[in-house]
Scaffold this motif. Structure first.
Motif, PDB file in Angstrom:
ATOM      1  N   GLY A 164       0.906  -1.234  -0.236  1.00  0.00           N
ATOM      2  CA  GLY A 164       0.153  -0.191  -0.034  1.00  0.00           C
ATOM      3  C   GLY A 164       0.825   1.374   0.207  1.00  0.00           C
ATOM      4  O   GLY A 164       1.800   1.498   0.282  1.00  0.00           O
ATOM      5  N   TYR A 165      -0.022   2.487  -0.414  1.00  0.00           N
ATOM      6  CA  TYR A 165       1.271   3.472  -0.799  1.00  0.00           C
ATOM      7  C   TYR A 165      -0.194   4.581  -1.010  1.00  0.00           C
ATOM      8  O   TYR A 165      -0.866   4.389  -0.973  1.00  0.00           O
ATOM      9  N   GLY A 166       0.466   6.183  -0.356  1.00  0.00           N
ATOM     10  CA  GLY A 166      -0.252   6.684  -0.746  1.00  0.00           C
ATOM     11  C   GLY A 166      -1.298   7.774   0.169  1.00  0.00           C
ATOM     12  O   GLY A 166      -2.507   8.181  -0.129  1.00  0.00           O
ATOM     13  N   LYS A 167      -1.076   6.958   1.469  1.00  0.00           N
ATOM     14  CA  LYS A 167      -2.283   6.954   2.708  1.00  0.00           C
ATOM     15  C   LYS A 167      -0.901   7.791   4.078  1.00  0.00           C
ATOM     16  O   LYS A 167       0.487   6.867   4.232  1.00  0.00           O
ATOM     17  N   ALA A 168      -1.807   8.418   4.940  1.00  0.00           N
ATOM     18  CA  ALA A 168      -0.991   9.423   5.822  1.00  0.00           C
ATOM     19  C   ALA A 168      -1.661   8.774   7.114  1.00  0.00           C
ATOM     20  O   ALA A 168      -3.243   8.638   7.050  1.00  0.00           O
ATOM     21  N   GLY A 169      -0.659   7.592   8.342  1.00  0.00           N
ATOM     22  CA  GLY A 169      -1.988   7.971   9.631  1.00  0.00           C
ATOM     23  C   GLY A 169      -0.707   6.725   9.696  1.00  0.00           C
ATOM     24  O   GLY A 169       0.400   6.309  10.012  1.00  0.00           O
ATOM     25  N   TYR A 170      -1.061   5.867  11.197  1.00  0.00           N
ATOM     26  CA  TYR A 170      -0.194   5.031  12.596  1.00  0.00           C
ATOM     27  C   TYR A 170      -0.821   3.592  11.486  1.00  0.00           C
ATOM     28  O   TYR A 170      -2.353   4.068  10.829  1.00  0.00           O
ATOM     29  N   VAL A 171      -0.019   3.166  11.335  1.00  0.00           N
ATOM     30  CA  VAL A 171      -0.155   1.131  10.905  1.00  0.00           C
ATOM     31  C   VAL A 171       0.424   0.767  12.116  1.00  0.00           C
ATOM     32  O   VAL A 171       1.125   0.993  12.973  1.00  0.00           O
ATOM     33  N   GLY A 172      -0.680  -0.180  12.326  1.00  0.00           N
ATOM     34  CA  GLY A 172      -0.297  -1.242  13.394  1.00  0.00           C
ATOM     35  C   GLY A 172       0.359  -2.261  13.083  1.00  0.00           C
ATOM     36  O   GLY A 172       1.725  -2.410  12.326  1.00  0.00           O
ATOM     37  N   SER A 173       0.520  -3.730  14.342  1.00  0.00           N
ATOM     38  CA  SER A 173       1.795  -4.252  14.046  1.00  0.00           C
ATOM     39  C   SER A 173       1.906  -5.134  13.334  1.00  0.00           C
ATOM     40  O   SER A 173       3.324  -5.836  13.200  1.00  0.00           O
ATOM     41  N   THR A 174       1.131  -5.478  12.375  1.00  0.00           N
ATOM     42  CA  THR A 174       1.110  -6.731  11.040  1.00  0.00           C
ATOM     43  C   THR A 174       1.262  -5.531   9.572  1.00  0.00           C
ATOM     44  O   THR A 174       1.665  -6.889   8.799  1.00  0.00           O
ATOM     45  N   ILE A 175       1.034  -4.563   9.819  1.00  0.00           N
ATOM     46  CA  ILE A 175       1.635  -3.800   8.690  1.00  0.00           C
ATOM     47  C   ILE A 175       3.909  -3.241   9.120  1.00  0.00           C
ATOM     48  O   ILE A 175       3.612  -2.954  10.075  1.00  0.00           O
ATOM     49  N   ALA A 176       4.234  -3.232   8.247  1.00  0.00           N
ATOM     50  CA  ALA A 176       5.969  -2.358   8.055  1.00  0.00           C
ATOM     51  C   ALA A 176       5.355  -1.179   7.573  1.00  0.00           C
ATOM     52  O   ALA A 176       5.079  -2.015   6.024  1.00  0.00           O
ATOM     53  N   ALA A 177       5.989  -0.206   7.633  1.00  0.00           N
ATOM     54  CA  ALA A 177       6.136   0.662   6.963  1.00  0.00           C
ATOM     55  C   ALA A 177       7.580   0.793   6.603  1.00  0.00           C
ATOM     56  O   ALA A 177       8.966   0.653   6.571  1.00  0.00           O
ATOM     57  N   LEU A 178       7.700   1.636   4.666  1.00  0.00           N
ATOM     58  CA  LEU A 178       8.266   1.218   3.789  1.00  0.00           C
ATOM     59  C   LEU A 178       9.472   2.582   3.932  1.00  0.00           C
ATOM     60  O   LEU A 178       8.319   3.311   2.865  1.00  0.00           O
ATOM     61  N   LYS A 179      10.338   3.250   4.335  1.00  0.00           N
ATOM     62  CA  LYS A 179      10.552   4.599   4.307  1.00  0.00           C
ATOM     63  C   LYS A 179      11.600   4.680   2.881  1.00  0.00           C
ATOM     64  O   LYS A 179      12.496   3.874   3.105  1.00  0.00           O
ATOM     65  N   LYS A 180      11.775   5.577   1.954  1.00  0.00           N
ATOM     66  CA  LYS A 180      12.641   6.120   1.316  1.00  0.00           C
ATOM     67  C   LYS A 180      13.805   6.233   1.563  1.00  0.00           C
ATOM     68  O   LYS A 180      14.258   7.362   2.689  1.00  0.00           O
ATOM     69  N   VAL A 181      14.848   5.751   2.191  1.00  0.00           N
ATOM     70  CA  VAL A 181      16.290   6.667   2.565  1.00  0.00           C
ATOM     71  C   VAL A 181      16.972   7.617   1.573  1.00  0.00           C
ATOM     72  O   VAL A 181      17.223   8.328   2.752  1.00  0.00           O
ATOM     73  N   ASP A 182      16.334   7.929   0.116  1.00  0.00           N
ATOM     74  CA  ASP A 182      16.841   8.847  -0.731  1.00  0.00           C
ATOM     75  C   ASP A 182      15.006   9.040  -1.185  1.00  0.00           C
ATOM     76  O   ASP A 182      14.858   8.544  -2.540  1.00  0.00           O
ATOM     77  N   PRO A 183      14.738   9.622  -0.836  1.00  0.00           N
ATOM     78  CA  PRO A 183      13.111  10.359  -1.492  1.00  0.00           C
ATOM     79  C   PRO A 183      13.436  10.727  -2.499  1.00  0.00           C
ATOM     80  O   PRO A 183      12.639  10.860  -3.615  1.00  0.00           O
ATOM     81  N   ARG A 184      14.834  11.522  -2.923  1.00  0.00           N
ATOM     82  CA  ARG A 184      15.015  12.422  -4.776  1.00  0.00           C
ATOM     83  C   ARG A 184      15.051  11.138  -5.314  1.00  0.00           C
ATOM     84  O   ARG A 184      14.536  11.051  -6.490  1.00  0.00           O
ATOM     85  N   LYS A 185      15.734  10.182  -4.625  1.00  0.00           N
ATOM     86  CA  LYS A 185      15.936   9.256  -5.770  1.00  0.00           C
ATOM     87  C   LYS A 185      15.388   8.316  -6.538  1.00  0.00           C
ATOM     88  O   LYS A 185      14.804   7.633  -7.485  1.00  0.00           O
ATOM     89  N   TYR A 186      13.450   8.138  -5.712  1.00  0.00           N
ATOM     90  CA  TYR A 186      12.491   7.114  -6.110  1.00  0.00           C
ATOM     91  C   TYR A 186      11.233   7.869  -5.624  1.00  0.00           C
ATOM     92  O   TYR A 186      10.810   8.138  -4.581  1.00  0.00           O
ATOM     93  N   ASN A 187      10.570   7.300  -7.009  1.00  0.00           N
ATOM     94  CA  ASN A 187       9.019   7.321  -7.185  1.00  0.00           C
ATOM     95  C   ASN A 187       7.923   6.700  -6.023  1.00  0.00           C
ATOM     96  O   ASN A 187       8.397   5.436  -5.975  1.00  0.00           O
ATOM     97  N   THR A 188       7.318   7.101  -5.185  1.00  0.00           N
ATOM     98  CA  THR A 188       6.549   6.518  -4.519  1.00  0.00           C
ATOM     99  C   THR A 188       5.469   5.226  -5.090  1.00  0.00           C
ATOM    100  O   THR A 188       5.540   4.222  -5.182  1.00  0.00           O
ATOM    101  N   PRO A 189       4.514   5.957  -6.645  1.00  0.00           N
ATOM    102  CA  PRO A 189       3.897   4.991  -7.254  1.00  0.00           C
ATOM    103  C   PRO A 189       4.594   3.869  -7.821  1.00  0.00           C
ATOM    104  O   PRO A 189       4.171   2.508  -7.845  1.00  0.00           O
ATOM    105  N   PHE A 190       6.351   4.647  -8.751  1.00  0.00           N
ATOM    106  CA  PHE A 190       6.691   3.194  -9.040  1.00  0.00           C
ATOM    107  C   PHE A 190       7.512   2.267  -8.173  1.00  0.00           C
ATOM    108  O   PHE A 190       7.041   1.080  -8.354  1.00  0.00           O
ATOM    109  N   LEU A 191       7.537   2.482  -6.593  1.00  0.00           N
ATOM    110  CA  LEU A 191       8.541   1.966  -6.230  1.00  0.00           C
ATOM    111  C   LEU A 191       6.800   0.679  -5.769  1.00  0.00           C
ATOM    112  O   LEU A 191       6.983  -0.620  -5.633  1.00  0.00           O
ATOM    113  N   GLY A 192       5.893   1.162  -5.112  1.00  0.00           N
ATOM    114  CA  GLY A 192       4.575   0.675  -4.963  1.00  0.00           C
ATOM    115  C   GLY A 192       4.342  -0.182  -5.939  1.00  0.00           C
ATOM    116  O   GLY A 192       3.828  -1.454  -5.476  1.00  0.00           O
ATOM    117  N   TYR A 193       4.714   0.174  -7.777  1.00  0.00           N
ATOM    118  CA  TYR A 193       3.958  -0.555  -8.547  1.00  0.00           C
ATOM    119  C   TYR A 193       4.942  -2.164  -9.240  1.00  0.00           C
ATOM    120  O   TYR A 193       4.842  -2.733  -8.621  1.00  0.00           O
TER     121      TYR A 193
END
Length: 300
Positions: A24-53
């Motif tokens: 999942g992507y494009g959402k904002a808020g808190y995630v629970g224990s069964t969901i892991a957040a994937l945060k980009k080390v360099d936000p300028r290098k990768y496009n979020t929707p591209f990574l999502g697909y």
């Protein structure tokens, strides 16, 4: 607050359970224990929707590499070692835009199919009435008096293949709401010797005889083409005289909620429900005039 905070620039992955690997992507808020957040080390290098697909395309990889005997978990090392295509940010945005348009078109097509299905169901009821109530007072008969259900062949697993000339139909080729499902890369083929009588013809009518997924039992399917599809075990071939029934009428008859419920009620098994030719042939159905059935078939 409990949980990890994500922004619209982050990605999320289901870490545990049957859906482990769902992205999942494009959402904002808190995630629970069964969901892991994937945060980009360099936000300028990768496009979020591209990574999502891209990560969505790796779902089967994630599923194959889970850990845990009872509840599957994403294998952290497999995820961290996954190679991401090294593309310019402009190419990533272009690819993601194309995939987004394709996704919208697919959704529109699915909605069109749903609306067509609703139209055909309403047309069936308008022309023939409810098959259980028989409010139009059509002639009734035991299904087995004019229709027979034939079991498929037990094809040998050592000849299963990921490609080939002959498509091995399974319950996975049935939509729960009725109709043929193309399994794409997951489709199995058969390369061994094939008895001629188990090679199907276009518009042959099959029924799912086992509930591989919830709601699948009794689902009907019309074979899309001749000479390519194989009549496998756990599938029932519906045979009938064309002077008595139209195959498209029978497809919608078997797919009617009342008939599906009766097939399910007669089934056996606790975890996985099964039916048999004899149980289906015990059903009482109506038989409208063949001319009216053919008119409905022309609409379909």
């Amino acid at each position: 607050k409990n949980g990890v905070l994500v922004t619209g620039y982050d990605l999320m992955i289901a870490w545990d359970g049957a859906n482990a690997g769902t992205i999942g992507y494009g959402k904002a808020g808190y995630v629970g224990s069964t969901i892991a957040a994937l945060k980009k080390v360099d936000p300028r290098k990768y496009n979020t929707p591209f990574l999502g697909y891209f990560l969505k395309s790796q779902f089967e990889f994630f599923q194959r590499n889970t850990t845990g005997a009872t509840i599957p978990h994403i294998d952290r090392r497999s995820l961290e070692n996954l190679l991401i295509p090294d593309l310019s940010i402009e190419d990533q945005i272009r690819i993601a835009t194309i995939l987004n348009k394709a996704e919208r078109l697919i959704a529109q097509r699915k909605e069109s199919i749903r609306l067509l299905d609703e139209f055909l169901k309403s047309s069936f009821l308008e022309m023939f009435g409810d098959p259980i109530q028989n409010n139009k007072k059509w002639k009734t008969l035991h299904l087995g008096s004019t229709i027979k259900i034939k079991h498929g062949f037990a094809f040998k697993s050592e000849y299963f293949s990921d490609n080939g000339e002959f498509v091995l139909l399974t319950p996975g080729n049935f939509n729960e709401e009725g109709g043929f499902r193309d399994r794409g890369e997951r489709q199995k083929f058969y390369t061994g010797e094939i008895p001629q009588e188990y090679i199907l013809n276009k518009d042959d009518l099959l029924l799912a005889m086992t509930e591989q997924a919830p709601g699948l039992l009794g689902s009907p399917l019309l074979v899309p083409d001749s000479g390519r599809f194989l009549h496998n075990q756990r599938l029932g071939l519906v045979t009938f005289g064309r002077e008595h029934f139209n195959e498209r009428f029978l497809f919608h008859l078997f797919n009617a909620k009342g008939i599906r419920n009766r097939i399910h009620a007669k089934a056996t098994g606790t975890k996985v429900r099964h039916t048999s030719p004899s149980k289906i042939e015990e059903l009482i159905i109506y038989q409208p005039p063949i001319g009216l059935q053919n008119r409905f078939g022309d609409i379909v």
